[in-house]
Design an enzyme around this catalytic site. Structure first.
Site, mmCIF file in Angstrom:
data_model
loop_
_atom_site.group_PDB
_atom_site.id
_atom_site.type_symbol
_atom_site.label_atom_id
_atom_site.label_comp_id
_atom_site.label_asym_id
_atom_site.label_seq_id
_atom_site.Cartn_x
_atom_site.Cartn_y
_atom_site.Cartn_z
ATOM 1 N N GLY A 12 11.210 -0.613 -19.296
ATOM 2 C CA GLY A 12 11.895 -0.867 -18.203
ATOM 3 C C GLY A 12 11.777 -2.232 -17.635
ATOM 4 O O GLY A 12 11.238 -3.027 -18.081
ATOM 5 N N ILE A 36 10.481 6.798 -23.674
ATOM 6 C CA ILE A 36 11.073 7.807 -24.349
ATOM 7 C C ILE A 36 12.664 7.233 -24.723
ATOM 8 O O ILE A 36 13.507 7.812 -25.682
ATOM 9 C CB ILE A 36 11.843 8.894 -23.202
ATOM 10 C CG1 ILE A 36 12.315 8.130 -21.814
ATOM 11 C CG2 ILE A 36 11.119 10.002 -23.167
ATOM 12 C CD1 ILE A 36 13.221 8.979 -21.020
ATOM 13 N N ASP A 53 6.963 10.759 -24.308
ATOM 14 C CA ASP A 53 7.410 11.291 -23.191
ATOM 15 C C ASP A 53 6.468 11.601 -22.279
ATOM 16 O O ASP A 53 5.393 12.212 -22.613
ATOM 17 C CB ASP A 53 8.253 12.616 -23.586
ATOM 18 C CG ASP A 53 8.479 13.512 -22.114
ATOM 19 O OD1 ASP A 53 8.335 12.911 -21.186
ATOM 20 O OD2 ASP A 53 9.220 14.392 -22.481
ATOM 21 N N TYR A 143 11.518 9.801 -3.598
ATOM 22 C CA TYR A 143 10.922 8.898 -4.156
ATOM 23 C C TYR A 143 9.317 8.581 -3.579
ATOM 24 O O TYR A 143 8.361 8.544 -3.857
ATOM 25 C CB TYR A 143 11.636 7.601 -4.441
ATOM 26 C CG TYR A 143 11.060 6.467 -5.140
ATOM 27 C CD1 TYR A 143 10.551 6.491 -6.405
ATOM 28 C CD2 TYR A 143 10.900 5.506 -4.232
ATOM 29 C CE1 TYR A 143 9.932 5.417 -7.128
ATOM 30 C CE2 TYR A 143 10.100 4.027 -4.861
ATOM 31 C CZ TYR A 143 9.871 4.104 -6.149
ATOM 32 O OH TYR A 143 9.350 2.977 -7.085
HETATM 33 N N1 LIG Z 1 11.203 -2.470 -10.051
HETATM 34 C C1 LIG Z 1 10.923 -2.170 -8.660
HETATM 35 O O1 LIG Z 1 11.295 -2.890 -7.779
HETATM 36 C C2 LIG Z 1 9.964 -1.355 -8.076
HETATM 37 C C3 LIG Z 1 9.209 -1.347 -7.078
HETATM 38 C C4 LIG Z 1 8.182 -0.364 -6.464
HETATM 39 C C5 LIG Z 1 7.820 0.324 -7.460
HETATM 40 N N2 LIG Z 1 7.960 0.308 -8.739
HETATM 41 C C6 LIG Z 1 7.419 1.344 -9.627
HETATM 42 O O2 LIG Z 1 7.006 0.614 -10.796
HETATM 43 C C7 LIG Z 1 7.068 1.311 -11.930
HETATM 44 C C8 LIG Z 1 8.069 0.811 -13.035
HETATM 45 O O3 LIG Z 1 9.449 0.575 -12.514
HETATM 46 P P1 LIG Z 1 10.695 -0.152 -13.370
HETATM 47 O O4 LIG Z 1 11.501 -0.819 -12.169
HETATM 48 O O5 LIG Z 1 10.153 -0.966 -14.479
HETATM 49 O O6 LIG Z 1 11.270 1.069 -13.654
HETATM 50 P P2 LIG Z 1 12.678 1.230 -14.689
HETATM 51 O O7 LIG Z 1 13.527 2.568 -14.210
HETATM 52 O O8 LIG Z 1 13.157 0.106 -14.931
HETATM 53 O O9 LIG Z 1 11.610 1.739 -15.974
HETATM 54 C C9 LIG Z 1 11.078 3.023 -16.279
HETATM 55 C C10 LIG Z 1 10.862 3.283 -17.640
HETATM 56 O O10 LIG Z 1 10.227 4.612 -17.793
HETATM 57 C C11 LIG Z 1 11.117 5.066 -18.895
HETATM 58 N N3 LIG Z 1 10.840 6.646 -18.779
HETATM 59 C C12 LIG Z 1 11.809 7.476 -18.089
HETATM 60 N N4 LIG Z 1 11.424 8.534 -18.247
HETATM 61 C C13 LIG Z 1 10.292 8.747 -19.178
HETATM 62 C C14 LIG Z 1 9.460 9.729 -19.716
HETATM 63 N N5 LIG Z 1 9.823 11.048 -19.372
HETATM 64 N N6 LIG Z 1 8.686 9.154 -20.630
HETATM 65 C C15 LIG Z 1 8.680 8.002 -20.987
HETATM 66 N N7 LIG Z 1 9.075 7.068 -20.454
HETATM 67 C C16 LIG Z 1 10.038 7.380 -19.292
HETATM 68 C C17 LIG Z 1 12.498 4.666 -18.870
HETATM 69 O O11 LIG Z 1 13.307 4.892 -20.039
HETATM 70 C C18 LIG Z 1 12.298 3.317 -18.342
HETATM 71 O O12 LIG Z 1 12.341 2.328 -19.347
HETATM 72 C C19 LIG Z 1 7.628 2.760 -11.505
HETATM 73 O O13 LIG Z 1 6.634 3.643 -11.099
HETATM 74 C C20 LIG Z 1 8.285 2.321 -10.209
HETATM 75 O O14 LIG Z 1 8.164 3.520 -9.332
HETATM 76 C C21 LIG Z 1 9.071 -0.522 -9.196
#
Ligand SMILES: NC(=O)c1ccc[n+]([C@@H]2O[C@H](COP(=O)([O-])OP(=O)(O)OC[C@H]3O[C@@H](n4cnc5c(N)ncnc54)[C@H](O)[C@@H]3O)[C@@H](O)[C@H]2O)c1
Length: 315
Positions: A12, A36, A53, A143
């Site tokens: 991600g 995943i 997963d 969320y």
């Molecule tokens: N990006 C932001 O601005 C932000 C802000 C606050 C908090 N966060 C938190 O940081 C964390 C990462 O955020 P991000 O922006 O990288 O999110 P993202 O959506 O870009 O990445 C999440 C990743 O998790 C993977 N994923 C989804 N379901 C899955 C599963 N069942 N098993 C394994 N992998 C799975 C997805 O394929 C994706 O690659 C999250 O907890 C998010 O809530 C992000």
């Protein structure tokens, strides 16, 4: 030598950069990436990868045992905007993945966890400016409810079972290497891509919607700094407020105009406006500063310069 780290959700927006930075620090074999789905070419080429997963406890346990994993960074989650469309899926993913990792630590199979929370733990009744670490917290999004519950469980596992879990409440994150994954602050990444491609952008948040934001380099540095801090310094085991800058879509447009003078922005707020309206405008992160020495480096103009020059190079 440090025992290997497992990153769950490594493909991600945050996981991609976190994996590469941790590999620079601890070596390619010292960090196992998992998700995943497969990630960018750069990520896939940078070291070991497992399809995994986050909701499957046995599968995580297998990987932990196989690689003799010591620490887990849990980055898999469904983000704010997508979670409003799929509430039950979001709740199940966000909570079951956290319980899986907390329970692995409780059983002594790993020793340290990083799990990110978010400014979404706050809600419409929270004081908006310089929002304190502990204040009214009545999140109104799926969320936010999942992150608030997650924080309570992290603190519970720390107090009850001695699980060394560490967390920050990330603000909206801005990065150029990976596109964001369905959050309310995604506009602040899209705007740079569109500025270079089309010279204009239609923002899904209104012009004066001020939110706490951070450049990705700062977020990655904060994450690693917190994980490397001595446990006894960390008074907060729910999640630390983490701040850097606050701005509106109009502020970003003005900053972009310093590089692209003809850039034009228009506004068409959608369902994400309501989510943004429930969040703080700025964050008091004094505890992160005193407990583990947090200090942000990038302001809005530096972020704009980095975003535009790196995206231009990428073509
Ligand atoms: N990006 C932001 O601005 C932000 C802000 C606050 C908090 N966060 C938190 O940081 C964390 C990462 O955020 P991000 O922006 O990288 O999110 P993202 O959506 O870009 O990445 C999440 C990743 O998790 C993977 N994923 C989804 N379901 C899955 C599963 N069942 N098993 C394994 N992998 C799975 C997805 O394929 C994706 O690659 C999250 O907890 C998010 O809530 C992000």
């Amino acid at each position: 030598m440090q025992k290997p780290i497992l990153i769950i959700g490594a493909c991600g927006q945050i996981g991609t950069e976190l994996t590469i930075e941790l590999r620079n620090k601890y070596g390619a074999e010292g960090v196992v990436a998992s998700d995943i789905r497969e990630g960018s070419d750069a990520l896939m080429a940078s070291g070991p990868f497992e399809l995994l997963d986050a909701t499957n406890y046995a599968a995580i346990e297998d990987v932990v045992m196989h690689y003799e994993i010591d620490q887990v960074y849990l980055m898999a989650a469904m983000l704010s905007a997508t979670a409003e469309k799929f509430p039950m899926r979001a709740w199940n993913l966000n909570m079951s993945s956290l319980f899986n990792v907390l329970n692995l630590a409780k059983e002594g199979k790993i020793t340290k966890i990083f799990w990110p929370s978010s400014i979404a733990v706050f809600g419409p009744n929270t004081p908006k400016e310089n929002t304190a670490q502990s204040t009214i917290m009545e999140p109104s999004t799926v969320y936010g409810i999942s992150k608030q519950s997650g924080e309570r469980w992290c603190e519970y596992y720390f107090k009850k079972f001695g699980v060394d879990v560490r967390s920050v409440r990330y603000p909206g994150l801005i990065s150029w290497k990976t596109m964001p994954g369905g959050g309310t602050t995604d506009y602040a990444v899209e705007i740079y891509h569109e500025a270079l491609k089309k010279g204009e952008y239609q923002s899904f948040l209104d012009r004066d919607t001020k939110l706490p934001m951070m450049y990705m380099d700062d977020a990655i540095r904060a994450t690693i700094q917190l994980m490397e801090s001595p446990a006894e310094n960390l008074a907060v085991r729910s999640s630390y407020n983490l701040g850097s800058m606050s701005f509106t879509p109009e502020d970003v447009a003005e900053s972009i105009k310093k590089h692209i003078p003809n850039f034009k922005i228009s506004y068409a707020p959608d369902f994400r406006q309501k989510i943004a309206d429930s969040w703080p405008s700025s964050i008091d992160d004094s505890l992160a500063k005193t407990d583990w020495g947090w200090k942000p480096e990038f302001d809005l103009d530096q972020t704009s310069s980095e975003m535009l020059s790196n995206l231009k190079k990428e073509g």
